[in-house]
Design an enzyme around this catalytic site. Structure first.
Site, PDB file in Angstrom:
ATOM      1  N   GLY A  58       0.926  -1.187   0.220  1.00 21.41           N
ATOM      2  CA  GLY A  58       0.023  -0.015   0.030  1.00 21.41           C
ATOM      3  C   GLY A  58       0.724   1.220  -0.007  1.00 21.41           C
ATOM      4  O   GLY A  58       1.894   1.318   0.956  1.00 21.41           O
ATOM      5  N   ASP A 246      -1.595   4.688  -6.527  1.00 19.61           N
ATOM      6  CA  ASP A 246       0.031   4.646  -6.137  1.00 19.61           C
ATOM      7  C   ASP A 246       0.814   5.715  -6.593  1.00 19.61           C
ATOM      8  O   ASP A 246       1.493   6.336  -6.214  1.00 19.61           O
ATOM      9  CB  ASP A 246       0.382   3.286  -6.683  1.00 19.61           C
ATOM     10  CG  ASP A 246      -0.143   2.067  -5.800  1.00 19.61           C
ATOM     11  OD1 ASP A 246       0.363   1.659  -4.911  1.00 19.61           O
ATOM     12  OD2 ASP A 246      -1.348   1.820  -6.154  1.00 19.61           O
ATOM     13  N   ASN A 256      -2.969   2.788 -10.448  1.00 21.36           N
ATOM     14  CA  ASN A 256      -3.301   1.886  -9.131  1.00 21.36           C
ATOM     15  C   ASN A 256      -3.369   0.399  -9.387  1.00 21.36           C
ATOM     16  O   ASN A 256      -2.952  -0.042 -10.504  1.00 21.36           O
ATOM     17  CB  ASN A 256      -4.850   2.466  -8.813  1.00 21.36           C
ATOM     18  CG  ASN A 256      -5.210   1.855  -7.350  1.00 21.36           C
ATOM     19  OD1 ASN A 256      -4.451   1.733  -6.481  1.00 21.36           O
ATOM     20  ND2 ASN A 256      -6.392   1.310  -7.201  1.00 21.36           N
TER      21      ASN A 256
HETATM   22  O1  MRU Z   1       0.636  -3.870  -4.417  1.00 29.47           O
HETATM   23  P1  MRU Z   1       0.001  -3.346  -3.170  1.00 29.47           P
HETATM   24  O2  MRU Z   1      -0.855  -4.078  -2.460  1.00 29.47           O
HETATM   25  O3  MRU Z   1       1.203  -2.545  -2.781  1.00 29.47           O
HETATM   26  O4  MRU Z   1      -1.123  -2.155  -4.224  1.00 29.47           O
HETATM   27  C1  MRU Z   1      -1.706  -1.320  -3.438  1.00 29.47           C
HETATM   28  C2  MRU Z   1      -2.660  -0.461  -4.182  1.00 29.47           C
HETATM   29  O5  MRU Z   1      -2.791  -0.617  -5.355  1.00 29.47           O
HETATM   30  C3  MRU Z   1      -3.299   0.347  -3.436  1.00 29.47           C
HETATM   31  O6  MRU Z   1      -4.933   0.740  -3.929  1.00 29.47           O
HETATM   32  C4  MRU Z   1      -2.880   1.700  -3.360  1.00 29.47           C
HETATM   33  O7  MRU Z   1      -1.395   1.577  -2.918  1.00 29.47           O
HETATM   34  C5  MRU Z   1      -3.509   2.724  -2.556  1.00 29.47           C
HETATM   35  S1  MRU Z   1      -3.410   2.394  -0.795  1.00 29.47           S
HETATM   36  C6  MRU Z   1      -3.871   3.568   0.185  1.00 29.47           C
END
Ligand code: MRU
Length: 370
Positions: A58, A246, A256
């Site tokens: 995240g 992201d 994202n």
């Molecule tokens: O691969 P991840 O689990 O890190 O991806 C997370 C996401 O895409 C979330 O939607 C994004 O980081 C926002 S977290 C508030």
């Protein structure tokens, strides 16, 4: 040690630093939802491992763990050379979430002019500030998004159905989450709510993490396979889609979790509003559009296998494709700004990216200055 003004009420926290400790404790999110395991992170190498292997994940949480990792590195060696080495090592863990680079740069700036002897303390304090601010930023995002949900409830009269993707929850941040913050505040004030949770292959952040968080908070929800979002949106089963981000470019293009773009297309085709909740550190002011956002590709094994709990309560990983199958594993995609109804930020809802600079003048100015 800075504390948030609006601490999250949840019975769990993705990350915490015990008072005066020179380590942090994090929930190992790989074990959820079947087990709640806490890991201790006490050095920069372990912090980098935790990010790369997704013990923590995240965008905002990756940023906070990166900041603490840098403080841990300076605890060992506060020289300029060590500072540079630690920043490169932490920055190289995952390429897409810009919050990591933002947090590392913020800590670097806070210690750059200090004598080595003062750097570690300053870095710990800056990391604490980043973590505390993240909680309050997300609470402000929640407050802005709550107005959206109240509005829908007024028009709809009855439970509102919100679709989300991946996990942009408290587990992805230092508290409240981004896309989940409006949901948590709405539920807390008694607004009838139901959440459509997209499982989010291949790592199942929706099934494993978002469903778990909603259950922890008593919010009604239903899990669906990612490819069912089009049908649900066409049937009118969801009133609004709210996802996280992201990295967001100056023009409002949103990067994202893989699968977000599909939902944006289906939402547009069915006139369902598509909102993106993000804290301002997720805006990459150096990018004019989303075309230049680095898209992480991860190991194909994440696609070729899946992990769950067997009948004996044991976590087990099984292979789902024939031996020798080639797999591609893009972790993120980019949704063009034309498909985004609005960006839900800590300073309100931005319905046109051209207004981003006006709402965050200090960031826009800093970007233009570099
Ligand atoms: O691969 P991840 O689990 O890190 O991806 C997370 C996401 O895409 C979330 O939607 C994004 O980081 C926002 S977290 C508030």
């Amino acid at each position: 040690m800075s504390e948030p003004a609006h601490p999250d009420v949840a019975p769990y926290r993705a990350l915490r630093r015990p008072r005066h400790a020179r380590f942090v404790e994090a929930i190992d999110q790989r074990a959820l939802p079947h087990a709640q395991v806490t890991v201790k992170i006490a050095d920069a190498h372990t912090a980098a491992l935790a990010i790369r292997r997704m013990w923590v994940r995240g965008a905002p949480l990756i940023g906070a763990v990166g900041a603490y990792g840098l403080a841990m590195a300076l605890q060992q060696d506060a020289s300029d050379a060590a500072l540079g080495t630690a920043i490169r090592a932490l920055d190289a863990t995952r390429p897409t979430a810009v919050n990591l680079r933002w947090a590392l740069e913020r800590v670097r700036r806070s210690v750059a002019m200090l004598p080595a002897s003062e750097r570690a303390d300053a870095a710990w304090s800056e990391a604490d500030d980043i973590a505390a601010e993240d909680v309050d930023i997300n609470h402000a995002i929640g407050t802005a998004g709550l107005e959206l949900l109240r509005d829908i409830a007024r028009k709809r009269g009855g439970p509102i159905n919100v679709m989300t993707h991946c996990n942009a929850g408290a587990l992805a941040t230092c508290g409240w989450g981004t896309a989940t913050a409006p949901l948590f505040l709405a539920h807390a004030e008694g607004l009838p709510l139901h959440v459509w949770v997209s499982e989010t292959r291949p790592r199942l952040q929706g099934a494993n993490l978002t469903a778990w968080e909603l259950a922890q908070r008593g919010i009604p929800h239903t899990l669906f396979v990612d490819s069912a979002s089009g049908l649900l949106l066409r049937r009118g089963d969801a009133d609004v889609v709210i996802v996280g981000a992201d990295r967001v470019a100056r023009n409002g293009d949103v990067c994202n979790k893989i699968g977000t773009y599909d939902k944006a297309l289906a939402a547009r085709d069915n006139d369902v509003a598509f909102y993106v909740a993000l804290p301002s550190p997720t805006i990459d002011w150096s990018l004019a559009s989303g075309d230049a956002i680095p898209i992480e590709t991860r190991d194909g094994d994440e696609v070729l296998t899946t992990t769950g709990r067997d009948d004996y309560g044991q976590a087990s990983t099984v292979t789902i494709a024939p031996a020798g199958t080639r797999a591609v594993n893009y972790a993120f995609d980019v949704t063009p700004s034309r498909l985004v109804t609005g960006l839900v930020t800590e300073r309100g809802i931005v319905r046109s990216a051209s207004l981003l600079g006006a709402i965050f003048p200090e960031h826009a100015a800093a970007a233009l200055a570099t």
